[in-house]
Structure formats: C-alpha cells, structure tokens
Write a protein that holds these residues in place. Structure first.
Motif, PDB file in Angstrom:
ATOM      1  N   LEU A 128       0.813  -1.218   0.000  1.00 16.12           N
ATOM      2  CA  LEU A 128       0.000   0.000   0.000  1.00 16.12           C
ATOM      3  C   LEU A 128       0.845   1.266   0.000  1.00 16.12           C
ATOM      4  O   LEU A 128       0.511   2.252  -0.661  1.00 16.12           O
ATOM      5  N   SER A 129       1.955   1.238   0.726  1.00 10.22           N
ATOM      6  CA  SER A 129       2.823   2.416   0.766  1.00 10.22           C
ATOM      7  C   SER A 129       3.401   2.723  -0.615  1.00 10.22           C
ATOM      8  O   SER A 129       3.533   3.893  -0.996  1.00 10.22           O
ATOM      9  N   ASP A 130       3.756   1.680  -1.385  1.00 11.11           N
ATOM     10  CA  ASP A 130       4.232   1.881  -2.760  1.00 11.11           C
ATOM     11  C   ASP A 130       3.152   2.552  -3.610  1.00 11.11           C
ATOM     12  O   ASP A 130       3.428   3.450  -4.409  1.00 11.11           O
ATOM     13  N   VAL A 131       1.920   2.077  -3.436  1.00 14.07           N
ATOM     14  CA  VAL A 131       0.805   2.613  -4.216  1.00 14.07           C
ATOM     15  C   VAL A 131       0.604   4.096  -3.912  1.00 14.07           C
ATOM     16  O   VAL A 131       0.469   4.923  -4.818  1.00 14.07           O
ATOM     17  N   LEU A 132       0.606   4.444  -2.631  1.00 13.90           N
ATOM     18  CA  LEU A 132       0.397   5.838  -2.235  1.00 13.90           C
ATOM     19  C   LEU A 132       1.541   6.727  -2.710  1.00 13.90           C
ATOM     20  O   LEU A 132       1.319   7.843  -3.202  1.00 13.90           O
ATOM     21  N   GLU A 133       2.770   6.252  -2.573  1.00 16.77           N
ATOM     22  CA  GLU A 133       3.927   7.038  -3.002  1.00 16.77           C
ATOM     23  C   GLU A 133       3.901   7.283  -4.512  1.00 16.77           C
ATOM     24  O   GLU A 133       4.208   8.387  -4.982  1.00 16.77           O
ATOM     25  N   THR A 134       3.555   6.253  -5.269  1.00 16.31           N
ATOM     26  CA  THR A 134       3.487   6.397  -6.724  1.00 16.31           C
ATOM     27  C   THR A 134       2.433   7.423  -7.123  1.00 16.31           C
ATOM     28  O   THR A 134       2.642   8.236  -8.029  1.00 16.31           O
ATOM     29  N   THR A 135       1.293   7.387  -6.438  1.00 12.11           N
ATOM     30  CA  THR A 135       0.223   8.335  -6.727  1.00 12.11           C
ATOM     31  C   THR A 135       0.667   9.763  -6.442  1.00 12.11           C
ATOM     32  O   THR A 135       0.467  10.670  -7.256  1.00 12.11           O
ATOM     33  N   LEU A 136       1.300   9.979  -5.290  1.00  8.73           N
ATOM     34  CA  LEU A 136       1.750  11.321  -4.918  1.00  8.73           C
ATOM     35  C   LEU A 136       2.847  11.832  -5.854  1.00  8.73           C
ATOM     36  O   LEU A 136       2.856  13.000  -6.233  1.00  8.73           O
ATOM     37  N   LEU A 137       3.785  10.955  -6.224  1.00  8.71           N
ATOM     38  CA  LEU A 137       4.847  11.361  -7.140  1.00  8.71           C
ATOM     39  C   LEU A 137       4.273  11.786  -8.485  1.00  8.71           C
ATOM     40  O   LEU A 137       4.745  12.755  -9.108  1.00  8.71           O
ATOM     41  N   GLY A 138       3.259  11.054  -8.949  1.00  6.16           N
ATOM     42  CA  GLY A 138       2.620  11.409 -10.211  1.00  6.16           C
ATOM     43  C   GLY A 138       1.954  12.770 -10.146  1.00  6.16           C
ATOM     44  O   GLY A 138       2.021  13.556 -11.093  1.00  6.16           O
ATOM     45  N   LEU A 139       1.324  13.072  -9.003  1.00  8.74           N
ATOM     46  CA  LEU A 139       0.655  14.359  -8.843  1.00  8.74           C
ATOM     47  C   LEU A 139       1.652  15.507  -8.741  1.00  8.74           C
ATOM     48  O   LEU A 139       1.491  16.553  -9.363  1.00  8.74           O
ATOM     49  N   PHE A 140       2.703  15.308  -7.950  1.00  7.96           N
ATOM     50  CA  PHE A 140       3.645  16.395  -7.686  1.00  7.96           C
ATOM     51  C   PHE A 140       4.603  16.659  -8.843  1.00  7.96           C
ATOM     52  O   PHE A 140       4.932  17.795  -9.134  1.00  7.96           O
ATOM     53  N   TYR A 141       5.052  15.590  -9.490  1.00  5.41           N
ATOM     54  CA  TYR A 141       6.087  15.758 -10.511  1.00  5.41           C
ATOM     55  C   TYR A 141       5.572  15.632 -11.941  1.00  5.41           C
ATOM     56  O   TYR A 141       6.209  16.112 -12.870  1.00  5.41           O
ATOM     57  N   GLY A 142       4.439  14.973 -12.118  1.00  7.08           N
ATOM     58  CA  GLY A 142       3.910  14.801 -13.468  1.00  7.08           C
ATOM     59  C   GLY A 142       2.588  15.482 -13.691  1.00  7.08           C
ATOM     60  O   GLY A 142       2.052  15.470 -14.800  1.00  7.08           O
ATOM     61  N   ALA A 143       2.027  16.067 -12.601  1.00  4.35           N
ATOM     62  CA  ALA A 143       0.729  16.748 -12.689  1.00  4.35           C
ATOM     63  C   ALA A 143      -0.335  15.847 -13.308  1.00  4.35           C
ATOM     64  O   ALA A 143      -1.190  16.287 -14.077  1.00  4.35           O
ATOM     65  N   GLN A 144      -0.276  14.547 -12.969  1.00  6.70           N
ATOM     66  CA  GLN A 144      -1.276  13.618 -13.481  1.00  6.70           C
ATOM     67  C   GLN A 144      -1.569  12.558 -12.426  1.00  6.70           C
ATOM     68  O   GLN A 144      -0.730  12.265 -11.569  1.00  6.70           O
ATOM     69  N   LEU A 145      -2.774  12.021 -12.489  1.00  5.97           N
ATOM     70  CA  LEU A 145      -3.187  11.004 -11.531  1.00  5.97           C
ATOM     71  C   LEU A 145      -2.865   9.634 -12.104  1.00  5.97           C
ATOM     72  O   LEU A 145      -3.521   9.157 -13.026  1.00  5.97           O
ATOM     73  N   GLN A 146      -1.819   9.004 -11.585  1.00  2.76           N
ATOM     74  CA  GLN A 146      -1.461   7.662 -12.012  1.00  2.76           C
ATOM     75  C   GLN A 146      -1.016   6.873 -10.799  1.00  2.76           C
ATOM     76  O   GLN A 146      -0.450   7.421  -9.863  1.00  2.76           O
ATOM     77  N   THR A 147      -1.287   5.584 -10.808  1.00  2.00           N
ATOM     78  CA  THR A 147      -0.937   4.769  -9.660  1.00  2.00           C
ATOM     79  C   THR A 147      -0.683   3.341 -10.104  1.00  2.00           C
ATOM     80  O   THR A 147      -0.726   3.033 -11.298  1.00  2.00           O
TER      81      THR A 147
END
Length: 200
Positions: A128-147
């Motif tokens: 779950l922590s991997d999933v949450l981190e991937t989602t946040l990284l996508g939002l902060f650095y790619g400006a997109q919702l991906q997980t």
C-alpha cells in the motif's frame, strides 16, 4: 496487520481464480519474501484451486547477496527456482534512469520465465505504501493522476496478468514483521548501489 489486509486485497480485487498458475516473483527484499510466505500459506488454506511457482531472477548479484536470498528462502521453507540474466551488465554504464531501465528489463525476464513455466499470472510484492507514493509522485512531478493498479493485463505478453497481493498491506507492518523475526533482506543490489543498498 498483515494477513487480514492481504486476504482483503485478494478478495476485493479478485486476484486469484480456480485454475490459476501464479509465478511469485522474489527479488530478495522484505516485501517479495513476505509475499512468497503469504502466498504459500494461502495455498495451504484456500478453497480456491491454484498453483504456485516461486521464481528468483539473479541479474548479476555478487555471491554474498545471492547467498542471502538462498538462506532466507531455506529459512522460510520457500522452494525457490533461481534463473540468471545479464541485466546488471546491461545497465552498469547507463547514466540516465538506470533503475527504471533495470525494472523494465526485470519485468520482461520475469514474464518470460513465468510463461515458460505455464503460468498465467505473476505476483509482485508492491504494498500500500508503494501505491500511495506512486500516486503522490505522479501528482507532484507529473501533474497527473497515475498509480499502481492491483492487477494489470500485460500488453507484451498476451494472456499474462500481473497481480499485487500485498496491495492493502502497509509497509510499517512488513518492517515490524522483519524486525520481530530478526531477518535481513536485500535492498537494491545493483553493482553501483551495493555499498549503500545491500542487506538490511
């Protein structure tokens, strides 16, 4: 903290069905080793009829790292099959995104090996922590919702599907399990990382 979220994720996302043959992919880290043990226990107690193969790809580990994987598998009574590749040689001189390239190449080798064993699914140890981190990284650095989805059909290997049975398990619970049992596992063991990312 581990078993109930593990089973909950499997049931909620319908990851396993009768007739499945699943390759449990073990990197030597804490997550994949716990995944292997959970899948082994599930096989013993589940009413669902499925088969497991426990596979380890050696991409060029040094002898000490490979030995640690073998010792942990023996300690946990997990019958691993180890096969070799030359991934570390292929990425050793790559300067840009070597970890991304390494991960992509690993995935391809694992799919290919699983298919050769008659498997229709591969199981990876993302939690779950991997999933949450991937989602946040996508939002902060790619400006997109991906997980990371809990399961994903392969586009390059028709008929194969990737599942993440630890999808609902928190990393803190995995770390607590590791520490309680006094276990040591690999981090990334790529040659350029061995000093700072070896056994932990």
């Amino acid at each position: 903290e581990i078993w109930r979220p593990f089973v909950k994720g499997l049931q909620a996302y319908e990851m396993i069905a009768d007739g499945d043959r699943i390759a449990v992919c073990i990197s030597g880290g804490k997550d994949s080793m716990l995944l292997a043990k959970c899948m082994q226990e599930l096989k013993r107690h589940s009413k669902t009829n499925f088969e497991l193969e426990f596979i380890v790809m050696d991409p060029g580990y040094n002898p000490a790292n490979r030995r640690l994987i073998e010792e942990n598998a023996a300690l946990m009574n997990i019958p691993v099959q180890i096969f070799e590749s030359d991934i570390f040689d292929a990425v050793v001189d790559v300067d840009q995104s070597p970890c991304y390239l390494c991960a992509r190449m690993r995935r391809g080798y694992l799919y290919d090996r699983a298919r050769s064993l008659g498997c229709n699914k591969i199981a990876l140890g993302h939690h779950l922590s991997d999933v949450l981190e991937t989602t946040l990284l996508g939002l902060f650095y790619g400006a997109q919702l991906q997980t990371m989805p809990p399961k994903l059909r392969s586009r390059n290997f028709p008929g194969m599907e990737l599942i993440r049975p630890l999808y609902c398990v928190h990393e803190d619970a995995i770390i607590a399990w590791k520490n309680y049992n006094g276990l040591r596992f690999l981090h990334c063991a790529r040659r350029s990382h061995e000093e700072r990312c070896g056994p932990a």
